[in-house]
Design a protein around this motif. Sequence first.
Motif, PDB file in Angstrom:
ATOM      1  N   VAL A  84       0.815  -1.212  -0.033  1.00 50.49           N
ATOM      2  CA  VAL A  84      -0.063   0.115   0.207  1.00 50.49           C
ATOM      3  C   VAL A  84       0.861   1.184   0.019  1.00 50.49           C
ATOM      4  N   GLU A  85       1.850   1.116   0.792  1.00 51.43           N
ATOM      5  CA  GLU A  85       2.815   2.446   0.804  1.00 51.43           C
ATOM      6  C   GLU A  85       3.358   2.574  -0.528  1.00 51.43           C
ATOM      7  N   VAL A  86       3.921   1.252  -1.202  1.00 51.35           N
ATOM      8  CA  VAL A  86       4.469   1.681  -2.669  1.00 51.35           C
ATOM      9  C   VAL A  86       3.206   2.099  -3.545  1.00 51.35           C
ATOM     10  N   VAL A  87       2.160   1.733  -3.574  1.00 49.22           N
ATOM     11  CA  VAL A  87       1.047   2.535  -4.429  1.00 49.22           C
ATOM     12  C   VAL A  87       1.017   3.923  -3.999  1.00 49.22           C
ATOM     13  N   ARG A  88       0.782   4.382  -2.688  1.00 44.58           N
ATOM     14  CA  ARG A  88       0.939   5.801  -2.371  1.00 44.58           C
ATOM     15  C   ARG A  88       2.248   6.357  -2.974  1.00 44.58           C
ATOM     16  N   ALA A  89       3.352   5.847  -2.856  1.00 41.50           N
ATOM     17  CA  ALA A  89       4.399   6.444  -3.129  1.00 41.50           C
ATOM     18  C   ALA A  89       4.308   6.792  -5.037  1.00 41.50           C
ATOM     19  N   GLN A  90       3.605   5.984  -5.696  1.00 40.04           N
ATOM     20  CA  GLN A  90       3.651   5.832  -7.095  1.00 40.04           C
ATOM     21  C   GLN A  90       2.377   7.082  -7.434  1.00 40.04           C
ATOM     22  N   VAL A  91       1.111   6.894  -6.623  1.00 42.80           N
ATOM     23  CA  VAL A  91       0.333   7.958  -6.969  1.00 42.80           C
ATOM     24  C   VAL A  91       0.942   9.430  -6.782  1.00 42.80           C
ATOM     25  N   GLU A  92       1.818   9.551  -5.719  1.00 45.90           N
ATOM     26  CA  GLU A  92       2.448  10.827  -5.419  1.00 45.90           C
ATOM     27  C   GLU A  92       3.195  11.401  -6.319  1.00 45.90           C
ATOM     28  N   ALA A  93       4.027  10.267  -6.952  1.00 40.52           N
ATOM     29  CA  ALA A  93       4.898  10.621  -7.993  1.00 40.52           C
ATOM     30  C   ALA A  93       4.165  10.967  -9.478  1.00 40.52           C
ATOM     31  N   VAL A  94       3.063  10.220  -9.680  1.00 46.87           N
ATOM     32  CA  VAL A  94       2.515  10.553 -10.703  1.00 46.87           C
ATOM     33  C   VAL A  94       1.707  11.900 -10.758  1.00 46.87           C
ATOM     34  N   GLY A  95       0.927  12.304  -9.677  1.00 49.70           N
ATOM     35  CA  GLY A  95       0.642  13.431  -9.239  1.00 49.70           C
ATOM     36  C   GLY A  95      -1.044  13.455  -9.977  1.00 49.70           C
ATOM     37  N   GLY A  96      -1.456  14.843 -10.097  1.00 51.37           N
ATOM     38  CA  GLY A  96      -2.960  14.945 -10.874  1.00 51.37           C
ATOM     39  C   GLY A  96      -3.575  15.926 -10.097  1.00 51.37           C
ATOM     40  N   GLN A  97      -4.458  16.520 -10.714  1.00 52.59           N
ATOM     41  CA  GLN A  97      -5.427  17.359 -10.144  1.00 52.59           C
ATOM     42  C   GLN A  97      -6.184  16.868  -8.796  1.00 52.59           C
ATOM     43  N   PRO A  98      -6.110  17.667  -7.805  1.00 51.71           N
ATOM     44  CA  PRO A  98      -6.652  17.247  -6.492  1.00 51.71           C
ATOM     45  C   PRO A  98      -7.951  17.022  -6.678  1.00 51.71           C
ATOM     46  N   ARG A  99      -8.603  16.320  -7.148  1.00 50.36           N
ATOM     47  CA  ARG A  99     -10.008  16.077  -7.412  1.00 50.36           C
ATOM     48  C   ARG A  99     -10.731  15.212  -6.198  1.00 50.36           C
ATOM     49  N   ALA A 100     -10.022  14.100  -5.701  1.00 50.14           N
ATOM     50  CA  ALA A 100     -10.479  13.178  -4.841  1.00 50.14           C
ATOM     51  C   ALA A 100      -9.618  12.926  -3.600  1.00 50.14           C
ATOM     52  N   ALA A 101     -10.197  12.458  -2.470  1.00 48.75           N
ATOM     53  CA  ALA A 101      -9.385  12.284  -1.221  1.00 48.75           C
ATOM     54  C   ALA A 101      -8.816  10.936  -1.165  1.00 48.75           C
ATOM     55  N   LEU A 102      -7.583  10.848  -0.758  1.00 51.13           N
ATOM     56  CA  LEU A 102      -6.952   9.770  -0.354  1.00 51.13           C
ATOM     57  C   LEU A 102      -7.102   9.065   0.991  1.00 51.13           C
ATOM     58  N   ILE A 103      -7.689   8.033   1.306  1.00 53.00           N
ATOM     59  CA  ILE A 103      -7.972   7.559   2.622  1.00 53.00           C
ATOM     60  C   ILE A 103      -6.371   7.643   3.544  1.00 53.00           C
ATOM     61  N   GLY A 104      -6.525   8.455   4.630  1.00 58.14           N
ATOM     62  CA  GLY A 104      -5.291   8.486   5.152  1.00 58.14           C
ATOM     63  C   GLY A 104      -4.355  10.021   4.805  1.00 58.14           C
ATOM     64  N   GLY A 105      -5.312  10.915   4.279  1.00 54.08           N
ATOM     65  CA  GLY A 105      -4.591  12.112   3.758  1.00 54.08           C
ATOM     66  C   GLY A 105      -4.079  12.291   2.370  1.00 54.08           C
ATOM     67  N   GLY A 106      -4.461  13.622   1.917  1.00 55.21           N
ATOM     68  CA  GLY A 106      -3.891  13.822   0.449  1.00 55.21           C
ATOM     69  C   GLY A 106      -5.268  13.799  -0.567  1.00 55.21           C
ATOM     70  N   ARG A 107      -5.122  14.624  -1.567  1.00 54.41           N
ATOM     71  CA  ARG A 107      -5.884  14.433  -2.846  1.00 54.41           C
ATOM     72  C   ARG A 107      -5.148  14.265  -4.063  1.00 54.41           C
ATOM     73  N   THR A 108      -5.661  13.660  -4.733  1.00 56.08           N
ATOM     74  CA  THR A 108      -5.274  13.519  -6.275  1.00 56.08           C
ATOM     75  C   THR A 108      -6.378  13.271  -7.236  1.00 56.08           C
ATOM     76  N   SER A 109      -5.809  12.994  -8.472  1.00 53.81           N
ATOM     77  CA  SER A 109      -6.816  12.949  -9.477  1.00 53.81           C
ATOM     78  C   SER A 109      -7.643  11.573  -9.169  1.00 53.81           C
ATOM     79  N   VAL A 110      -8.827  11.645  -9.753  1.00 57.11           N
ATOM     80  CA  VAL A 110      -9.913  10.798  -9.387  1.00 57.11           C
ATOM     81  C   VAL A 110      -9.454   9.376  -9.881  1.00 57.11           C
TER      82      VAL A 110
END
Length: 460
Positions: free
Chosen positions: A49-75
């Motif tokens: 799960v932490e690996v996937v979060r790191a990938q999501v943060e690396a890709v980035g995107g418009q902050p349209r939707a919340a991540l469980i545990g904090g942060g927002r990113t693309s849908v």
Amino acid sequence: MSGFAVDALADFVVAARTADIPSEAQILLRRNTLDSLACAIAALDGEAVEVVRAQVEAVGGQPRAALIGGGRTSVDQAALFNSVAVRYVDLLDTYLTPGGLCHPADNFGALLSVADSVDANGADFLLALAVAYEVQSRFSASIPVMARGLNHALQLAISVAAGSAKLLGLSAVQTANAMAIAAADNVSLAAIHSEPVSNWKGISPGITAQRAVYTTQLAQRGITGPPGIFEGPNGLERLFGQTIDMRLDDPTLGVVAQTYLKKYSALIHGQAPIETALTQVAKHGIDHRDIADMDVAVCQTAYDIAGGGQFGAKDAPETKEQADYNLKYLLAAALIDGQVGPAQLRIERIGRPDVRELLRRITIRPDAALTSRYPQATPVRITATLRDGRQVTREQDDFEGAPTRPFTWARTVEKFHWLATDYGDEPLRNSITDTVERLDTAPIRDLTESLSQINPRRKS
């Protein structure tokens, strides 16, 4: 409605209304929502799960939707992360069929992200979730997906597209295109579940959900999909060699009442054996060191997936993914620790000598009589032979969490606090449970804002 089956399914999705959800099912949808959140929160500092979060943060995107545990990113990125989190600790809900199964909660993380992105109200989210549960489960009931060598992520693609289309307010034509596109490129292999089981077992449904959300957005913009995806040339019916009957004349959205909830971090076929073994040793005052050998009779499906049958040998689990698909390990851990939760699936626990030694004294075998009762029941019979020569036997047909012995709302709240205690203080946890209980009258943003306050790392 045109002559294509996907168009009829789209009409079913578009026509679905909250009134089609029976009153009991409305309660159970909120129950399963809380259960899914408990699973996701307990997974937040899991390695994959932490690996996937790191990938999501690396890709980035418009902050349209919340991540469980904090942060927002693309849908679509939020759909991936939230879906992987729900699946990771293997405590999510299940729907059983003769030729396989599916996990309706695999829809949850994706639809939560879509709902958040459009600022939906809770009632609309629950309706979309009910639609997704229905589409996925009806497909599963019609087609023995896993028995044909495919993974149940196939029907998930269709159901996430259906639920996303419902939240986005798509037309029947757009909805049909969304489901057709999602299905066409998500024909997943059951090899994901074979030994040696890899990280991909838990990530694959999240990728499927992510792709379905993304392709539904393309359908919203006018991209078309293959209309004969079901019955046309080279469609799914040709692949499976049979028609796909999803009973579209019945508008009832009540399949959630047939879902199983889990009390142990294990595949669904491990729930009854674990509960049976723990009940057995408690009743007779047995210490695990007194067990000379344990004979565990299960249905053929349980043996094939988790007992050393068709999906591979189960003698030496090394990873979390291998351990939660291994009846020998799960029973050994349960007998020693008295529980199988996220802690029993950590690498440091899996490799300890005590559990390694005990699992060698456990034999898993298929039983024809038990197989004949599955999936209407999840039967198991365990005979423990003790070092003093005594034998004790216990047989069960179900477990707490099965539709025959369902989790109440209060029991689900208890499970939520068990799994979420190390990630949020009591006021925050109570706020989440209260919001879910009244979700049919609350904005979805009330829930996602609370989920953003969850700490993604366990308390030290």
